[in-house]
Motif scaffolding. Sequence first.
Motif, mmCIF file in Angstrom:
data_model
loop_
_atom_site.group_PDB
_atom_site.id
_atom_site.type_symbol
_atom_site.label_atom_id
_atom_site.label_comp_id
_atom_site.label_asym_id
_atom_site.label_seq_id
_atom_site.Cartn_x
_atom_site.Cartn_y
_atom_site.Cartn_z
ATOM 1 N N THR A 14 22.797 2.847 -21.007
ATOM 2 C CA THR A 14 22.730 1.756 -20.038
ATOM 3 C C THR A 14 24.093 1.086 -19.860
ATOM 4 O O THR A 14 24.218 0.117 -19.121
ATOM 5 N N ARG A 20 29.822 4.231 -14.784
ATOM 6 C CA ARG A 20 30.979 4.443 -13.915
ATOM 7 C C ARG A 20 31.534 5.861 -13.987
ATOM 8 O O ARG A 20 32.081 6.366 -13.009
ATOM 9 N N MET A 118 29.258 4.227 -27.152
ATOM 10 C CA MET A 118 28.884 2.947 -27.774
ATOM 11 C C MET A 118 30.034 2.448 -28.625
ATOM 12 O O MET A 118 30.978 3.163 -28.882
HETATM 13 P P1 NAD Z 1 28.809 -1.252 -22.947
HETATM 14 O O1 NAD Z 1 28.796 -2.474 -23.765
HETATM 15 O O2 NAD Z 1 28.758 -1.365 -21.473
HETATM 16 O O3 NAD Z 1 27.568 -0.330 -23.372
HETATM 17 C C1 NAD Z 1 27.160 -0.202 -24.701
HETATM 18 C C2 NAD Z 1 25.873 0.604 -24.769
HETATM 19 O O4 NAD Z 1 25.461 0.675 -26.135
HETATM 20 C C3 NAD Z 1 24.708 0.015 -23.999
HETATM 21 O O5 NAD Z 1 23.982 1.076 -23.418
HETATM 22 C C4 NAD Z 1 23.882 -0.653 -25.090
HETATM 23 O O6 NAD Z 1 22.510 -0.719 -24.796
HETATM 24 C C5 NAD Z 1 24.107 0.294 -26.230
HETATM 25 N N1 NAD Z 1 23.876 -0.364 -27.528
HETATM 26 C C6 NAD Z 1 24.587 -1.378 -28.060
HETATM 27 N N2 NAD Z 1 24.065 -1.732 -29.261
HETATM 28 C C7 NAD Z 1 23.013 -0.918 -29.500
HETATM 29 C C8 NAD Z 1 22.078 -0.783 -30.576
HETATM 30 N N3 NAD Z 1 22.130 -1.564 -31.659
HETATM 31 N N4 NAD Z 1 21.150 0.182 -30.470
HETATM 32 C C9 NAD Z 1 21.089 0.975 -29.394
HETATM 33 N N5 NAD Z 1 21.942 0.886 -28.351
HETATM 34 C C10 NAD Z 1 22.893 -0.048 -28.387
HETATM 35 O O7 NAD Z 1 30.068 -0.405 -23.415
HETATM 36 P P2 NAD Z 1 30.905 0.680 -22.576
HETATM 37 O O8 NAD Z 1 31.925 -0.025 -21.776
HETATM 38 O O9 NAD Z 1 29.982 1.612 -21.889
HETATM 39 O O10 NAD Z 1 31.704 1.433 -23.720
HETATM 40 C C11 NAD Z 1 31.110 2.318 -24.636
HETATM 41 C C12 NAD Z 1 32.182 2.926 -25.524
HETATM 42 O O11 NAD Z 1 33.132 3.602 -24.719
HETATM 43 C C13 NAD Z 1 32.974 1.910 -26.330
HETATM 44 O O12 NAD Z 1 33.313 2.483 -27.565
HETATM 45 C C14 NAD Z 1 34.224 1.699 -25.501
HETATM 46 O O13 NAD Z 1 35.318 1.304 -26.283
HETATM 47 C C15 NAD Z 1 34.428 3.096 -24.953
HETATM 48 N N6 NAD Z 1 35.190 3.149 -23.726
HETATM 49 C C16 NAD Z 1 34.741 2.540 -22.577
HETATM 50 C C17 NAD Z 1 35.446 2.642 -21.405
HETATM 51 C C18 NAD Z 1 34.944 2.015 -20.128
HETATM 52 O O14 NAD Z 1 35.554 2.255 -19.098
HETATM 53 N N7 NAD Z 1 33.877 1.254 -20.128
HETATM 54 C C19 NAD Z 1 36.652 3.344 -21.392
HETATM 55 C C20 NAD Z 1 37.102 3.962 -22.556
HETATM 56 C C21 NAD Z 1 36.362 3.857 -23.714
#
Ligand code: NAD
Length: 487
Positions: A14, A20, A118
């Motif tokens: 989610t 994205r 995550m």
């Molecule tokens: P986000 O916060 O939007 O999403 C986190 C997801 O983890 C959600 O689906 C949430 O429901 C789930 N989650 C969190 N705690 C949970 C739990 N206890 N049990 C089950 N599910 C749980 O984060 P994001 O931006 O999608 O980033 C995810 C990872 O990717 C991170 O490590 C971030 O550093 C990395 N990242 C993100 C981007 C980006 O563009 N968003 C770019 C590079 C790296």
Amino acid sequence: SETPSALTILFGATGDLAKRKLYPSLYRLYRKGHLSSGFAVIGTARREWDNDIFREHVKKSVMESTAVQEQIDEFISHFYYLPHDVSDSDSYVALRTLANDLDNKYALGGNRLFYLAMAPEFFGTIADHLKEDGLTDTEGFGRLVIEKPFGHDLPSAQELNEQIRRSFDEKDIYRIDHYLGKEMVQNIEAIRFANALFEPLWNNRYISNIQITSSETLGVEERGGYYETSGALKDMVQNHMLQMVSLLAMEPPISLQDDDIRREKVRAFRSMRPLTLETVNDYFVRGQYGPGEDGMLGYREELNVNPESNTETYVAGKVMFDNFRWAGVPFYIRTGKRMPLKSTKIVVQFKDIPMNLYYRPDDQEMEPNLLVIHIQPEEGITLHLNAKRAGHQLQTTPVKLSYANSGVDVMNTPEAYEKLIHDAMRGDSTNFTHWDEVALSWSFVDVIAEAWRNEKAAFPNYPAGTKGPKASDELLEKDGFFWWPMN
Ligand code: NAD
């Protein structure tokens, strides 16, 4: 090569990254026929969604990213959702049951990609459960794909690595550095190793210095809370910038196989001159943006940022290689937020010719030859040469030979995430970071972080919307060089 059938189990389904990048990438792979031998995706996260809500979410995220929507309903029918609590065994048992069902339904051969989108704090727990609760126990492959950040220093990265290595072999771990998925970063090797024109010159006899710039116009936006624990050094230098440096500096690999390339990259990292607490400030400088024109906020005024924050939003540095090829050639890197433009590019500056027979109008010096690799947003190569100025016997004029990925090419060029997901499915780990590279780059960066932790910086030191602190220019000036313009 064929993409094998596989089940992707996505943790964090989610989240922002999934929405994205991952769903649109999977859709493009699907449209290009790369998933035709069979695929299914299980999304998991905390929210109590069901398949229908999830499929609508996936559909929406795809439609926001592309005008083409053919076969979208067929595509989303392969998506399944399970609410999930990462530390609860029952969750994994339910996941295993669904995974096994889908394995049969789509004939996926037990091939599994566990994609952890995550926060890293959950990686260890998830990896443990995947093994203990039998999700990795199949006939096919079981690969772990993980996002950055991989730790925040060497000890935390080691700890994280030990956690995931309890359940996965190094060969099955795919650490994402999305810069390595970019077309022009992958092109560095081709430019170097497929051209008689460059490789013979690619050393300290002909190159005077190399400059890598990655600038952003945005500030921290709403990510202030995260950025306060990171900063430009850990967010950009330890991974993306040093990865580009290693691709530029490595020796020619004996083949383009992942192991052979990795071996040379690791050797490059090992020949980087290590810094000490005493030498850090001779090699690296930091910056933080203050308020700028048009009401742009300073970093310290941004949401969730400490008003006395010591976090750097800009880093410039000089990396030296103490080896035969590069002794004496500085690799300058700089990266920052709230710069005048968004651009990532590499400038290779060649040495001046031994004797100058020509001159230019108003007695300017002749320009050195430059090879510019444009990584984003433009993709292409520019070679700066000198040619005779028409109608003048003794004068030269700079000319630029440019190759740009045309609009059509760019549209057909797979996005970084699309390429990386495809690679992970095919088992090609070339463009992922191996543990040895992660460890070596953290040990290089840790010294800088420590020196900066011990010493309060005179922040802010550049206004938002400008090209960084004065110290960054001085870093090159003291070596007799200057930054080539960002644009
Ligand atoms: P986000 O916060 O939007 O999403 C986190 C997801 O983890 C959600 O689906 C949430 O429901 C789930 N989650 C969190 N705690 C949970 C739990 N206890 N049990 C089950 N599910 C749980 O984060 P994001 O931006 O999608 O980033 C995810 C990872 O990717 C991170 O490590 C971030 O550093 C990395 N990242 C993100 C981007 C980006 O563009 N968003 C770019 C590079 C790296």
